[in-house]
Design a protein around this motif. Structure first.
Motif, mmCIF file in Angstrom:
data_model
loop_
_atom_site.group_PDB
_atom_site.id
_atom_site.type_symbol
_atom_site.label_atom_id
_atom_site.label_comp_id
_atom_site.label_asym_id
_atom_site.label_seq_id
_atom_site.Cartn_x
_atom_site.Cartn_y
_atom_site.Cartn_z
ATOM 1 N N THR A 55 9.756 -3.193 -8.614
ATOM 2 C CA THR A 55 9.364 -3.790 -7.386
ATOM 3 C C THR A 55 8.937 -2.869 -6.438
ATOM 4 O OG1 THR A 55 10.979 -5.523 -7.913
ATOM 5 C CG2 THR A 55 10.156 -5.318 -5.608
ATOM 6 N N HIS A 56 9.809 -1.552 -6.206
ATOM 7 C CA HIS A 56 9.031 -0.421 -5.392
ATOM 8 C C HIS A 56 7.910 0.146 -5.805
ATOM 9 C CE1 HIS A 56 13.160 0.624 -3.235
ATOM 10 N NE2 HIS A 56 13.348 -0.537 -3.538
ATOM 11 N N LEU A 57 7.447 0.124 -6.955
ATOM 12 C CA LEU A 57 6.191 0.589 -7.356
ATOM 13 C C LEU A 57 5.219 -0.082 -7.101
ATOM 14 C CD1 LEU A 57 4.908 3.118 -8.865
ATOM 15 C CD2 LEU A 57 5.282 1.993 -11.200
ATOM 16 N N VAL A 58 5.344 -1.308 -7.351
ATOM 17 C CA VAL A 58 4.310 -2.491 -7.093
ATOM 18 C C VAL A 58 4.175 -2.510 -5.501
ATOM 19 C CG1 VAL A 58 3.889 -4.809 -7.050
ATOM 20 C CG2 VAL A 58 4.926 -3.826 -8.959
ATOM 21 N N HIS A 59 4.909 -2.493 -4.701
ATOM 22 C CA HIS A 59 4.561 -2.455 -3.278
ATOM 23 C C HIS A 59 4.194 -1.063 -2.906
ATOM 24 C CE1 HIS A 59 6.521 -6.476 -2.201
ATOM 25 N NE2 HIS A 59 7.641 -6.125 -2.994
ATOM 26 N N GLU A 60 4.520 -0.123 -3.468
ATOM 27 C CA GLU A 60 3.851 1.086 -2.784
ATOM 28 C C GLU A 60 2.403 1.263 -3.292
ATOM 29 O OE1 GLU A 60 3.446 4.740 -0.627
ATOM 30 O OE2 GLU A 60 5.151 3.248 -0.562
ATOM 31 N N LEU A 61 2.131 0.893 -4.651
ATOM 32 C CA LEU A 61 0.813 1.088 -5.195
ATOM 33 C C LEU A 61 -0.020 0.057 -4.600
ATOM 34 C CD1 LEU A 61 1.325 0.865 -8.828
ATOM 35 C CD2 LEU A 61 0.258 2.651 -7.587
ATOM 36 N N ARG A 62 0.493 -1.109 -3.947
ATOM 37 C CA ARG A 62 -0.248 -2.185 -3.263
ATOM 38 C C ARG A 62 -0.677 -1.506 -1.719
ATOM 39 N NH1 ARG A 62 1.015 -7.678 -0.492
ATOM 40 N NH2 ARG A 62 -1.014 -8.825 -0.683
ATOM 41 N N GLU A 63 0.702 -0.983 -1.026
ATOM 42 C CA GLU A 63 0.247 -0.378 0.371
ATOM 43 C C GLU A 63 -0.837 0.838 0.006
ATOM 44 O OE1 GLU A 63 4.034 0.764 1.988
ATOM 45 O OE2 GLU A 63 4.617 -1.076 1.510
ATOM 46 N N GLN A 64 -0.772 1.505 -0.797
ATOM 47 C CA GLN A 64 -1.765 2.613 -0.864
ATOM 48 C C GLN A 64 -2.999 2.104 -1.444
ATOM 49 O OE1 GLN A 64 -1.239 5.582 0.169
ATOM 50 N NE2 GLN A 64 0.874 5.197 0.645
ATOM 51 N N ALA A 65 -3.123 1.003 -2.182
ATOM 52 C CA ALA A 65 -4.589 0.561 -2.322
ATOM 53 C C ALA A 65 -5.419 0.081 -1.310
ATOM 54 C CB ALA A 65 -4.622 -0.406 -3.670
ATOM 55 N N TYR A 66 -4.597 -0.344 -0.231
ATOM 56 C CA TYR A 66 -5.304 -0.712 1.055
ATOM 57 C C TYR A 66 -5.819 0.471 1.595
ATOM 58 C CZ TYR A 66 -2.707 -5.258 1.606
ATOM 59 O OH TYR A 66 -2.737 -6.695 1.608
ATOM 60 N N LEU A 67 -5.676 1.676 1.318
ATOM 61 C CA LEU A 67 -6.100 2.849 1.759
ATOM 62 C C LEU A 67 -6.940 3.586 0.831
ATOM 63 C CD1 LEU A 67 -2.888 3.904 3.462
ATOM 64 C CD2 LEU A 67 -4.709 2.872 4.553
ATOM 65 N N ALA A 68 -7.191 2.790 -0.352
ATOM 66 C CA ALA A 68 -8.085 3.169 -1.108
ATOM 67 C C ALA A 68 -7.640 4.683 -1.798
ATOM 68 C CB ALA A 68 -9.451 3.410 -0.986
ATOM 69 N N ARG A 69 -6.054 4.812 -2.104
ATOM 70 C CA ARG A 69 -5.643 6.071 -2.464
ATOM 71 C C ARG A 69 -5.075 6.240 -4.012
ATOM 72 N NH1 ARG A 69 -1.747 7.511 2.406
ATOM 73 N NH2 ARG A 69 -3.547 7.782 3.907
ATOM 74 N N PHE A 70 -4.150 5.144 -4.133
ATOM 75 C CA PHE A 70 -3.446 5.072 -5.481
ATOM 76 C C PHE A 70 -3.963 3.794 -6.155
ATOM 77 C CE2 PHE A 70 -0.373 7.882 -3.276
ATOM 78 C CZ PHE A 70 -0.670 8.754 -3.388
#
Length: 108
Positions: A55-70
């Motif tokens: 769950t932590h990984l999914v949320h962090e990936l989603r947040e970083q994807a907004y910024l086109a990072r990860f």
């Protein structure tokens, strides 16, 4: 896909030494490992650690994807015995409409 393609790594921290050994053996970037804290800092829920790190990984990936990072993440855990499990996640598409928080964050 190689370990170099992985943008974020969540390792269940049953013990600090175990996580440090994994970091050393796999030559993981410390800035990609348990970026929001691990089980030592956040807690180690009995029989739910896999759900927590995923769950932590999914949320962090989603947040970083907004910024086109990860785009790729790796979740790893052991069952306390001889078995280990890993899950690779990939962000395929990010919501087109950004929440208000993200609009404010990106604009500033």
């Amino acid at each position: 896909l190689t370990l170099g393609d992985i943008d974020l790594v969540e390792i269940n921290e049953a013990f600090a030494g175990q996580t440090l050994a994994c970091r050393k053996d796999l030559d993981l970037d410390i800035n990609k490992l348990n970026v929001n804290g691990g089980a030592i800092a956040l807690g180690h829920p009995l029989a739910a650690s896999g759900a927590r790190i995923t769950t932590h990984l999914v949320h962090e990936l989603r947040e970083q994807a907004y910024l086109a990072r990860f785009h790729y993440g790796l979740a790893c855990k052991t069952d306390g015995g001889k078995e280990s499990m890993a899950l690779v996640l990939r962000v395929l598409e990010v919501d087109k409409v950004l929440p208000c928080f993200w609009r404010a964050f990106i604009e500033n």
